[in-house]
Design a protein around this motif. Structure first.
Motif, PDB file in Angstrom:
ATOM      1  N   GLU A  69      38.811 -13.583  70.189  1.00 61.84           N
ATOM      2  CA  GLU A  69      38.380 -12.090  70.324  1.00 61.84           C
ATOM      3  C   GLU A  69      37.292 -12.958  71.538  1.00 61.84           C
ATOM      4  O   GLU A  69      36.671 -10.984  71.549  1.00 61.84           O
ATOM      5  CB  GLU A  69      37.300 -11.804  69.251  1.00 61.84           C
ATOM      6  N   SER A  70      36.078 -12.934  71.959  1.00 56.65           N
ATOM      7  CA  SER A  70      35.246 -12.585  72.973  1.00 56.65           C
ATOM      8  C   SER A  70      35.995 -12.553  74.367  1.00 56.65           C
ATOM      9  O   SER A  70      35.039 -12.086  75.496  1.00 56.65           O
ATOM     10  CB  SER A  70      34.590 -14.378  72.810  1.00 56.65           C
ATOM     11  N   ARG A  71      37.069 -12.753  74.495  1.00 53.06           N
ATOM     12  CA  ARG A  71      37.837 -13.395  75.751  1.00 53.06           C
ATOM     13  C   ARG A  71      39.130 -12.534  75.779  1.00 53.06           C
ATOM     14  O   ARG A  71      39.211 -11.989  76.846  1.00 53.06           O
ATOM     15  CB  ARG A  71      38.538 -14.469  75.705  1.00 53.06           C
ATOM     16  N   LEU A  72      39.351 -11.460  74.624  1.00 52.50           N
ATOM     17  CA  LEU A  72      40.420 -10.715  74.505  1.00 52.50           C
ATOM     18  C   LEU A  72      40.246  -9.523  74.097  1.00 52.50           C
ATOM     19  O   LEU A  72      39.595  -8.936  73.702  1.00 52.50           O
ATOM     20  CB  LEU A  72      42.114 -11.281  73.562  1.00 52.50           C
ATOM     21  N   GLU A  73      40.880  -8.192  74.539  1.00 52.35           N
ATOM     22  CA  GLU A  73      41.018  -6.791  73.957  1.00 52.35           C
ATOM     23  C   GLU A  73      42.016  -6.522  73.247  1.00 52.35           C
ATOM     24  O   GLU A  73      43.349  -6.927  74.346  1.00 52.35           O
ATOM     25  CB  GLU A  73      40.316  -5.908  75.060  1.00 52.35           C
ATOM     26  N   LEU A  74      42.096  -5.608  72.139  1.00 50.93           N
ATOM     27  CA  LEU A  74      43.603  -5.556  71.830  1.00 50.93           C
ATOM     28  C   LEU A  74      43.862  -3.803  72.132  1.00 50.93           C
ATOM     29  O   LEU A  74      42.534  -2.778  71.223  1.00 50.93           O
ATOM     30  CB  LEU A  74      43.927  -5.413  70.162  1.00 50.93           C
ATOM     31  N   HIS A  75      44.000  -3.126  72.787  1.00 47.27           N
ATOM     32  CA  HIS A  75      44.560  -1.395  72.919  1.00 47.27           C
ATOM     33  C   HIS A  75      45.572  -1.272  71.765  1.00 47.27           C
ATOM     34  O   HIS A  75      46.537  -1.679  72.080  1.00 47.27           O
ATOM     35  CB  HIS A  75      44.511  -1.175  74.621  1.00 47.27           C
ATOM     36  N   SER A  76      45.290   0.305  71.650  1.00 48.58           N
ATOM     37  CA  SER A  76      46.188   0.765  71.266  1.00 48.58           C
ATOM     38  C   SER A  76      46.434   2.021  72.581  1.00 48.58           C
ATOM     39  O   SER A  76      45.519   2.312  73.392  1.00 48.58           O
ATOM     40  CB  SER A  76      45.699   1.856  69.580  1.00 48.58           C
ATOM     41  N   ALA A  77      47.588   3.112  72.084  1.00 52.23           N
ATOM     42  CA  ALA A  77      47.174   4.044  73.316  1.00 52.23           C
ATOM     43  C   ALA A  77      46.186   5.092  73.771  1.00 52.23           C
ATOM     44  O   ALA A  77      45.999   5.628  74.896  1.00 52.23           O
ATOM     45  CB  ALA A  77      48.379   5.590  72.959  1.00 52.23           C
ATOM     46  N   ASP A  78      44.862   4.639  72.018  1.00 52.57           N
ATOM     47  CA  ASP A  78      43.632   6.201  72.716  1.00 52.57           C
ATOM     48  C   ASP A  78      42.743   4.683  73.521  1.00 52.57           C
ATOM     49  O   ASP A  78      41.333   5.754  73.173  1.00 52.57           O
ATOM     50  CB  ASP A  78      43.685   6.082  71.530  1.00 52.57           C
ATOM     51  N   GLY A  79      42.954   3.414  73.534  1.00 51.27           N
ATOM     52  CA  GLY A  79      42.495   2.638  74.037  1.00 51.27           C
ATOM     53  C   GLY A  79      41.868   1.805  73.609  1.00 51.27           C
ATOM     54  O   GLY A  79      42.569   1.470  72.356  1.00 51.27           O
ATOM     55  N   PRO A  80      40.646   0.830  73.481  1.00 52.97           N
ATOM     56  CA  PRO A  80      40.833  -0.649  73.048  1.00 52.97           C
ATOM     57  C   PRO A  80      40.172  -0.327  71.226  1.00 52.97           C
ATOM     58  O   PRO A  80      39.135   0.401  71.573  1.00 52.97           O
ATOM     59  CB  PRO A  80      39.624  -1.366  74.200  1.00 52.97           C
ATOM     60  N   ALA A  81      40.527  -1.347  70.240  1.00 54.78           N
ATOM     61  CA  ALA A  81      39.992  -1.440  69.109  1.00 54.78           C
ATOM     62  C   ALA A  81      38.135  -2.553  69.218  1.00 54.78           C
ATOM     63  O   ALA A  81      37.782  -2.895  70.187  1.00 54.78           O
ATOM     64  CB  ALA A  81      41.184  -2.451  68.578  1.00 54.78           C
ATOM     65  N   ALA A  82      37.704  -1.421  68.841  1.00 53.97           N
ATOM     66  CA  ALA A  82      36.216  -1.783  68.270  1.00 53.97           C
ATOM     67  C   ALA A  82      36.059  -3.181  68.244  1.00 53.97           C
ATOM     68  O   ALA A  82      35.516  -5.005  69.043  1.00 53.97           O
ATOM     69  CB  ALA A  82      35.640  -1.497  68.128  1.00 53.97           C
ATOM     70  N   GLU A  83      37.054  -3.694  66.683  1.00 55.27           N
ATOM     71  CA  GLU A  83      36.392  -5.120  66.459  1.00 55.27           C
ATOM     72  C   GLU A  83      38.274  -5.493  65.842  1.00 55.27           C
ATOM     73  O   GLU A  83      39.071  -4.155  65.727  1.00 55.27           O
ATOM     74  CB  GLU A  83      36.379  -5.186  65.153  1.00 55.27           C
ATOM     75  N   PHE A  84      39.069  -6.579  65.339  1.00 57.04           N
ATOM     76  CA  PHE A  84      40.562  -6.682  65.564  1.00 57.04           C
ATOM     77  C   PHE A  84      40.308  -8.603  65.204  1.00 57.04           C
ATOM     78  O   PHE A  84      40.306  -8.886  65.097  1.00 57.04           O
ATOM     79  CB  PHE A  84      41.127  -6.659  66.454  1.00 57.04           C
TER      80      PHE A  84
END
Length: 103
Positions: A69-84
């Motif tokens: 979680e410190s090195r990756l981001e998870l994105h929907s069509a609306d942009g990055p999730a704050a937490e995943f």
């Protein structure tokens, strides 16, 4: 609302390293086919180790997952999730996400 066929992407910096095409879900979890892209191979051992530890070794799992979680981001069509919270096994991924940080 999340729809089947929606695509979420996994990012390391400016690079997209994976795609998840949603095909199932049971709130709060979503599930789909995972397509690794160039750059994912660096993180695959962390996801593999995370799955080994998640149920029986929570302290060790947390240390491994912190690296994800410190090195990756998870994105929907609306942009990055704050937490995943993301799990990947072979060609399947399942995750939960939030617009605000988890407690």
């Amino acid at each position: 609302m999340i729809r089947n066929g929606e695509v979420w992407t996994l990012h390391h910096g400016d690079h997209t390293i994976g795609r998840i095409t949603i095909d199932d879900g049971d709130f709060p979890w979503l599930e789909g086919d995972f397509e690794p892209l160039p750059g994912f191979e660096e993180f695959k051992p962390l996801f593999d180790r995370s799955l080994e530890l998640v149920h029986d070794h929570p302290e060790e799992w947390e240390a491994v997952y912190t690296q994800i979680e410190s090195r990756l981001e998870l994105h929907s069509a609306d942009g990055p999730a704050a937490e995943f919270l993301l799990h990947i096994e072979n060609d399947r991924a399942w995750f939960r996400w939030s617009d605000t940080p988890f407690d």
